[in-house]
Enzyme design. Structure first.
Site, PDB file in Angstrom:
ATOM      1  N   GLN A  64       7.586   0.711   2.920  1.00 43.52           N
ATOM      2  CA  GLN A  64       6.899  -0.215   2.008  1.00 43.52           C
ATOM      3  C   GLN A  64       5.388   0.049   1.980  1.00 43.52           C
ATOM      4  O   GLN A  64       4.575  -0.874   1.927  1.00 43.52           O
ATOM      5  CB  GLN A  64       7.191  -1.669   2.400  1.00 43.52           C
ATOM      6  CG  GLN A  64       8.567  -2.149   1.983  1.00 43.52           C
ATOM      7  CD  GLN A  64       8.721  -2.242   0.453  1.00 43.52           C
ATOM      8  OE1 GLN A  64       7.756  -2.392  -0.287  1.00 43.52           O
ATOM      9  NE2 GLN A  64       9.961  -2.143  -0.012  1.00 43.52           N
ATOM     10  N   SER A  65       5.001   1.313   1.980  1.00 42.14           N
ATOM     11  CA  SER A  65       3.581   1.672   1.958  1.00 42.14           C
ATOM     12  C   SER A  65       2.914   1.275   0.639  1.00 42.14           C
ATOM     13  O   SER A  65       3.347   1.699  -0.433  1.00 42.14           O
ATOM     14  CB  SER A  65       3.448   3.187   2.156  1.00 42.14           C
ATOM     15  OG  SER A  65       2.140   3.618   1.835  1.00 42.14           O
ATOM     16  N   ASN A  66       1.857   0.479   0.749  1.00 45.43           N
ATOM     17  CA  ASN A  66       1.042   0.160  -0.430  1.00 45.43           C
ATOM     18  C   ASN A  66       0.201   1.358  -0.852  1.00 45.43           C
ATOM     19  O   ASN A  66      -0.103   1.532  -2.029  1.00 45.43           O
ATOM     20  CB  ASN A  66       0.096  -1.003  -0.117  1.00 45.43           C
ATOM     21  CG  ASN A  66       0.836  -2.252   0.305  1.00 45.43           C
ATOM     22  OD1 ASN A  66       1.633  -2.783  -0.452  1.00 45.43           O
ATOM     23  ND2 ASN A  66       0.603  -2.697   1.534  1.00 45.43           N
TER      24      ASN A  66
END
Ligand SMILES: *Cc1c(COP(=O)(O)O)cnc(C)c1O
Length: 332
Positions: A75-77
């Protein structure tokens, strides 16, 4: 410090607002709490990586890249903002995602940032936990080069001395805003992870001799390690800006007491901070970064570390789109 000397592509909506949080201030009965809305940088739901990418993508363009690669947790922004920046600039984007949490539910694996990576046309591949992800990415880049593409690699979180220029720029922006409003800032607080945000802010504040202490709330590493990571990027960034030697080790302060069960796992205090910001101010924090930063801010006010009479600025680094990946954390 003269940031116009560095190549930059405009990707974000700046200046981001600096706003008072009156209901949170009243509820906590401590210092005046202000928020720097870097969750509103505009690019694909915003966040702090956009400022870094303005300098990183300019470097990629200057080097005639056809494809940019980066890496991060599922879930890397940062991965999502890189995918959006590449789309906007007409570059290909390839992302390596590390399964750092082992979470298996579909919202985590496919919704939130992952959905947006897909919408921006990025290709993705996955890795198990614990590898040297920057090395994995360099290997992947070599494969693209063998196919004849000019590949540009961006480290995790965009945290090198180029990306950190974006946060030296933010420090300057914040000081100008505070000056125009006539509101002196006593302390700055934000979530710190791959270190580039804190490093850039420290360098910017030191270069301007602003004399505002900064506290990073850690989301992964232990205090000693986190401070060392930030210090190293800050030293490199100061050198790049021609202000070698302005950063002292004691300028770098992290509090890593709010990590909870580990990176990517919201603690009870994270969920409480998300709840408080959402209900009192209509502001969305995230379960991995800004929720932990917010938890640290709230707890340090309750403990009277930050007191009435002070003015605190919380830099909201974004990430709320990841809430959609954490459905299980919010089921009652
Ligand atoms: C990446 C990120 C951070 C941490 O910034 P670093 O520069 O990696 O330390 C904080 N908040 C959000 C929402 C992020 O995506």
């Amino acid at each position: 410090m003269h940031l116009a000397r560095f190549p930059r592509v405009r990707l974000g909506h700046m200046n981001t607002p600096l706003e008072l949080l009156p209901r949170l201030t009243e509820a906590l009965d401590g210092p005046e709490i202000w928020i720097k809305r870097d969750d509103c940088t505009g690019l694909s739901t915003g966040g702090n990586k956009t400022r870094k990418l303005e300098f990183l993508m300019a470097d990629a363009l200057a080097k005639n890249a056809d494809i940019v690669l980066t890496q991060g947790a599922t879930q890397s922004n940062h991965a999502r903002q890189t995918a959006a920046a590449a789309a906007k600039l007409g570059l290909k984007c390839h992302i390596l995602l590390e399964d750092r949490t082992g979470m298996t539910d579909i919202s985590y694996k496919e919704n939130g940032n992952v959905l947006l990576n897909n919408l921006h046309g990025a290709s993705m591949e996955h890795r198990g936990p614990g590898l040297d992800m920057n090395a994995e990415m360099e290997d992947a880049a070599e494969n693209f080069r063998k196919e004849g593409l000019n590949a540009y690699t961006i480290p995790g979180g965009g945290s090198n001395s180029i990306g950190a220029l974006g946060y030296a720029n933010c420090a300057q922006e914040l000081i100008v805003q505070s000056t125009e409003m006539g509101h002196a800032i006593d302390h700055i607080v934000h979530a710190t992870g791959s270190a580039g945000t804190q490093a850039g802010l420290i360098v910017g504040l030191k270069a301007l001799n602003a004399q505002i202490p900064l506290l990073g709330i850690g989301v992964r590493a232990q205090k000693e390690k986190q401070e060392e990571n930030v210090y190293n990027v800050a030293v490199e960034t100061a050198k790049k800006l021609g202000c070698d030697g302005i950063v002292n080790r004691q300028d770098v302060v992290a509090n890593c007491d709010y990590v909870g069960p580990g990176y990517g796992f919201p603690a009870q205090s994270t969920l409480e901070a998300i709840d408080i910001f959402a209900r009192l101010e209509g502001i969305l924090l995230d379960p991995v970064y800004s929720g932990k930063g917010g938890a640290g801010l709230i707890d340090l006010i309750r403990k009277k570390h930050f007191k009435r009479g002070q003015r605190i600025v919380f830099v909201h680094t974004g990430g709320a789109i990841a809430l959609a990946g954490y459905l299980n954390s919010f089921r009652s």
